[in-house]
Scaffold this motif. Structure first.
Motif, short mmCIF file in Angstrom:
data_model
loop_
_atom_site.label_atom_id
_atom_site.label_comp_id
_atom_site.label_asym_id
_atom_site.label_seq_id
_atom_site.Cartn_x
_atom_site.Cartn_y
_atom_site.Cartn_z
N PHE A 456 -18.40 -53.49 28.21
CA PHE A 456 -19.66 -54.24 28.15
C PHE A 456 -19.56 -55.47 29.03
CE2 PHE A 456 -19.21 -51.76 24.35
CZ PHE A 456 -20.49 -51.25 24.13
N GLY A 457 -20.69 -55.87 29.61
CA GLY A 457 -20.69 -56.99 30.54
C GLY A 457 -20.42 -58.32 29.90
N THR A 458 -20.79 -58.49 28.64
CA THR A 458 -20.49 -59.70 27.88
C THR A 458 -19.90 -59.29 26.54
OG1 THR A 458 -22.23 -61.07 28.87
CG2 THR A 458 -21.46 -61.72 26.69
N VAL A 459 -18.78 -59.89 26.18
CA VAL A 459 -18.18 -59.66 24.86
C VAL A 459 -17.93 -61.03 24.22
CG1 VAL A 459 -16.30 -58.65 23.53
CG2 VAL A 459 -17.07 -57.53 25.63
N TRP A 460 -18.56 -61.25 23.08
CA TRP A 460 -18.30 -62.48 22.33
C TRP A 460 -17.23 -62.23 21.27
CZ3 TRP A 460 -23.50 -60.84 23.05
CH2 TRP A 460 -24.28 -61.67 23.87
N VAL A 461 -16.51 -63.29 20.92
CA VAL A 461 -15.55 -63.23 19.81
C VAL A 461 -15.99 -64.25 18.78
CG1 VAL A 461 -13.17 -63.49 19.09
CG2 VAL A 461 -13.69 -62.47 21.32
N ASN A 462 -16.26 -63.77 17.56
CA ASN A 462 -16.73 -64.61 16.45
C ASN A 462 -18.02 -65.35 16.80
OD1 ASN A 462 -14.55 -63.80 14.86
ND2 ASN A 462 -13.25 -65.43 15.67
N ALA A 463 -18.86 -64.70 17.57
CA ALA A 463 -20.19 -65.20 17.93
C ALA A 463 -20.97 -64.02 18.48
CB ALA A 463 -20.09 -66.32 18.95
N HIS A 464 -22.28 -64.22 18.66
CA HIS A 464 -23.09 -63.18 19.29
C HIS A 464 -24.38 -63.81 19.80
CE1 HIS A 464 -23.73 -58.69 19.66
NE2 HIS A 464 -24.91 -59.19 20.06
N LEU A 465 -24.76 -63.43 20.99
CA LEU A 465 -26.01 -63.84 21.62
C LEU A 465 -26.02 -65.33 22.00
CD1 LEU A 465 -28.32 -61.98 22.43
CD2 LEU A 465 -29.64 -62.85 20.49
N VAL A 466 -24.85 -65.86 22.28
CA VAL A 466 -24.75 -67.24 22.78
C VAL A 466 -24.73 -67.17 24.31
CG1 VAL A 466 -23.39 -69.36 22.79
CG2 VAL A 466 -23.46 -67.92 20.73
N LEU A 467 -25.67 -67.84 24.96
CA LEU A 467 -25.80 -67.78 26.41
C LEU A 467 -25.72 -69.17 27.01
CD1 LEU A 467 -28.84 -65.31 26.61
CD2 LEU A 467 -26.41 -64.74 26.80
N ALA A 468 -25.32 -69.23 28.26
CA ALA A 468 -25.30 -70.48 29.02
C ALA A 468 -25.58 -70.16 30.47
CB ALA A 468 -23.95 -71.18 28.87
N CYS A 469 -26.27 -71.07 31.16
CA CYS A 469 -26.64 -70.81 32.55
C CYS A 469 -25.43 -70.70 33.46
CB CYS A 469 -27.55 -71.94 33.06
SG CYS A 469 -29.23 -71.85 32.40
N GLU A 470 -24.31 -71.30 33.06
CA GLU A 470 -23.13 -71.29 33.92
C GLU A 470 -22.40 -69.96 33.97
OE1 GLU A 470 -23.93 -75.49 32.65
OE2 GLU A 470 -23.92 -73.53 31.68
N VAL A 471 -22.67 -69.07 33.00
CA VAL A 471 -21.92 -67.81 32.92
C VAL A 471 -22.86 -66.63 33.14
CG1 VAL A 471 -20.06 -68.69 31.49
CG2 VAL A 471 -22.15 -67.88 30.39
N PRO A 472 -22.34 -65.53 33.70
CA PRO A 472 -23.22 -64.42 34.09
C PRO A 472 -23.68 -63.58 32.92
CG PRO A 472 -20.93 -63.88 34.58
CD PRO A 472 -20.94 -65.31 34.13
N TRP A 473 -24.83 -62.93 33.12
CA TRP A 473 -25.39 -62.00 32.13
C TRP A 473 -25.79 -60.72 32.86
CZ3 TRP A 473 -25.65 -61.10 27.14
CH2 TRP A 473 -26.61 -60.23 26.64
N GLY A 474 -25.25 -59.61 32.41
CA GLY A 474 -25.58 -58.33 33.00
C GLY A 474 -24.66 -57.27 32.44
N GLY A 475 -24.99 -56.00 32.68
CA GLY A 475 -24.27 -54.94 31.99
C GLY A 475 -23.59 -53.93 32.88
N PHE A 476 -23.02 -52.94 32.21
CA PHE A 476 -22.38 -51.79 32.83
C PHE A 476 -23.15 -50.53 32.39
CE2 PHE A 476 -18.27 -54.34 31.87
CZ PHE A 476 -18.47 -55.15 32.96
#
Length: 505
Positions: A456-476
């Motif tokens: 998966f393009g983003t994997v959170w640990v002990n969180a979910h759906l936390v976003l920030a403009c500095e980090v990428p968002w996208g999938g496989f």
């Protein structure tokens, strides 16, 4: 989870808090024309598309049903404007992006009212969308001045190489209905920052905040760099995908929409940027803080009524703690307040976006019932006007169940169990989607090891759906390719040119 156990904490029936009256948005509605070369213009046919408030089912506005001819006019304006805009310096473009952020801030209340009226979003969601939109433009204003590339130098004897980052040209953009303003910002900000011009098609269901954006920007940013053509995907989207003067098409939407755009774009070998669907697994290991995990799913699984491609909608929990976790989850989800945007600051769940989508979610729930699955909470539509669905938890879902593998895009969370770490990883990766996932554990070894194994393009640990403009968002996989947010988005919307100078002659 048995009925007796559920009754221990007294689950109350869900009800919809209704508006005290019809919200008056007439004073903030934007013009209904296309926005081309700095001005609103009528469509070529005069045909209109009604825009419906999903909370009341009332028509609140009508917009132009765009045609291929309308797209052609907009693209022609964008081609001319891009030549000047693409020649500006990063600082000049940053100044314009900061100006856009300031203008949105000045009109914050109007944007929040429009977004809630058009989508049914609770106030907290609309407020977050507008704040995140402003932050996106501010981040990209700064990021546009920090483009990085390979260092210039002599890589062949007596030849100096310089690497240039250039705009790609005119970008066609297709945005979805779930985050109309924010997804527009995720595209507009980096595309303009990289020196491109834009023709954007908002969803015909939720075009109002995008039209409001260009209304407040008119005359304050260069004409022609941002154009809007409203209409349906099969006409406006199709023309954007095939137009010979569009260099790249960027779409956030369904897998089916992405496949159609990519197929059409391939005929002219134009680049495509796709952010598509998701079915995010939430892997809960036996050592996890189960209360925190349940609270995390409550927030990330039901934010925007679950109409989020990164929603925490598919829980995989270790069999030894599944019953305890499910009890926590039902308790958490049962406290969600459902209602109209103006029915209280504490309303957290709004309606489905449209009647067709509402019917699709109901059909998924009917299929789950027919398959004999255990609907532990919710599971039904709510009476009265509006497209409201109860927050739903389906427990003891067997491996491979249809409802756990296809994207429902509503307030529905499924709970499955696993018996080993290897099984958890395998089951999580079985999804055709690869956008996001989360891992819940107190084990530092697992927190480092498992994300590397998840596709998966983003994997959170002990969180979910936390976003920030500095980090990428996208999938496989089926979730597409390309990255929104971060410097990676600027890379996606620019091209690399190598210039080599022979100085040895």
């Amino acid at each position: 989870m048995t009925a007796t156990q559920t009754e221990q904490f007294t689950v109350q029936p869900f009800t919809v808090r209704r508006s005290s009256g019809s919200p008056d948005i007439a004073g903030v509605l934007p013009p209904a024309g296309h926005f081309i070369n700095g001005s609103f213009v009528p469509g070529s046919t005069g045909l209109l598309i009604d825009v419906v408030d999903p909370t009341t089912e009332a028509v609140i506005a009508s917009v132009q049903a765009g045609t291929a001819d309308d797209v052609d006019v907009a693209v022609a304006a964008a081609v001319v404007a891009q030549k000047t805009w693409g020649a500006t310096t990063p600082k000049e473009r940053a100044d314009v992006l900061n100006l856009i952020a300031n203008i949105i801030e000045e009109n914050r209340e109007a944007f929040q009212v429009i977004e809630s009226a058009n989508t049914g979003k609770p106030q907290a969601v609309s407020e977050d969308d507008v704040s995140s939109t402003i932050d996106t433009f501010r981040f990209m204003a700064g990021a546009s001045r920090t483009l990085t590339s390979m260092a210039g130098g002599d890589y062949a004897t007596d030849h100096t190489s310089v690497i240039l980052r250039e705009p790609v040209g005119v970008v066609g953009v297709i945005t979805p209905w779930n985050y109309p303003l924010l997804m527009a910002a995720w595209k507009i900000a980096p595309i303009l920052a990289a020196g491109n011009s834009i023709v954007i098609k908002p969803s015909e269901q939720t075009p109002l905040s995008t039209l409001k954006l260009v209304e407040v920007l008119a005359g304050r940013i260069p004409d022609g760099i941002l154009n809007v053509v409203t209409g349906r995907g099969r006409t406006v989207g199709q023309r954007l995908s095939e137009h010979p003067d569009i260099a790249l098409v960027a779409l956030t939407g369904s897998v089916v929409s992405g496949q159609a755009v990519a197929e059409t774009a391939a005929k002219s070998v134009k680049r495509v940027h796709l952010e598509l669907g998701g079915k995010a697994p939430v892997v809960v290991f036996p050592d996890a803080d189960l209360r925190a995990a349940a609270a995390g799913v409550r927030n990330a699984g039901f934010w925007n009524a679950g109409q989020d491609c990164g929603a925490a909608c598919r829980v995989l929990v270790h069999e030894s703690v599944a019953e305890e976790f499910t009890e926590h989850l039902i308790r958490e989800v049962s406290t969600l307040a459902i209602g109209a945007p103006d029915a209280g600051d504490d309303v957290e769940i709004g309606p489905m976006i449209s009647l067709p989508h509402y019917e699709r979610v109901k059909e998924s729930l009917a299929e789950a019932r027919a398959a004999g699955l255990n609907i532990a909470l919710g599971g039904s539509a709510l009476e009265g006007p509006g497209y409201f669905i109860e927050p739903t938890v389906i427990s003891n879902v067997p491996a491979g169940a249809h409802i756990a593998t296809h994207e429902i895009f509503g307030p529905v969370v499924t709970v499955e169990t696993f018996s080993s770490t290897e099984e958890a990883v395998t089951r999580a990766n079985e999804s055709p989607y690869g956008l996001s996932a989360s891992v819940w554990t107190r084990d530092s070894s697992l927190s480092l090891r498992i994300p590397k194994q998840l596709d998966f393009g983003t994997v959170w640990v002990n969180a979910h759906l936390v976003l920030a403009c500095e980090v990428p968002w996208g999938g496989f996989k089926g979730s597409g390719y390309g990255r929104d947010l971060s410097l990676y988005a600027l890379d996606d919307y620019s091209r690399t040119k190598h210039v080599m100078i022979n100085h040895g002659a």
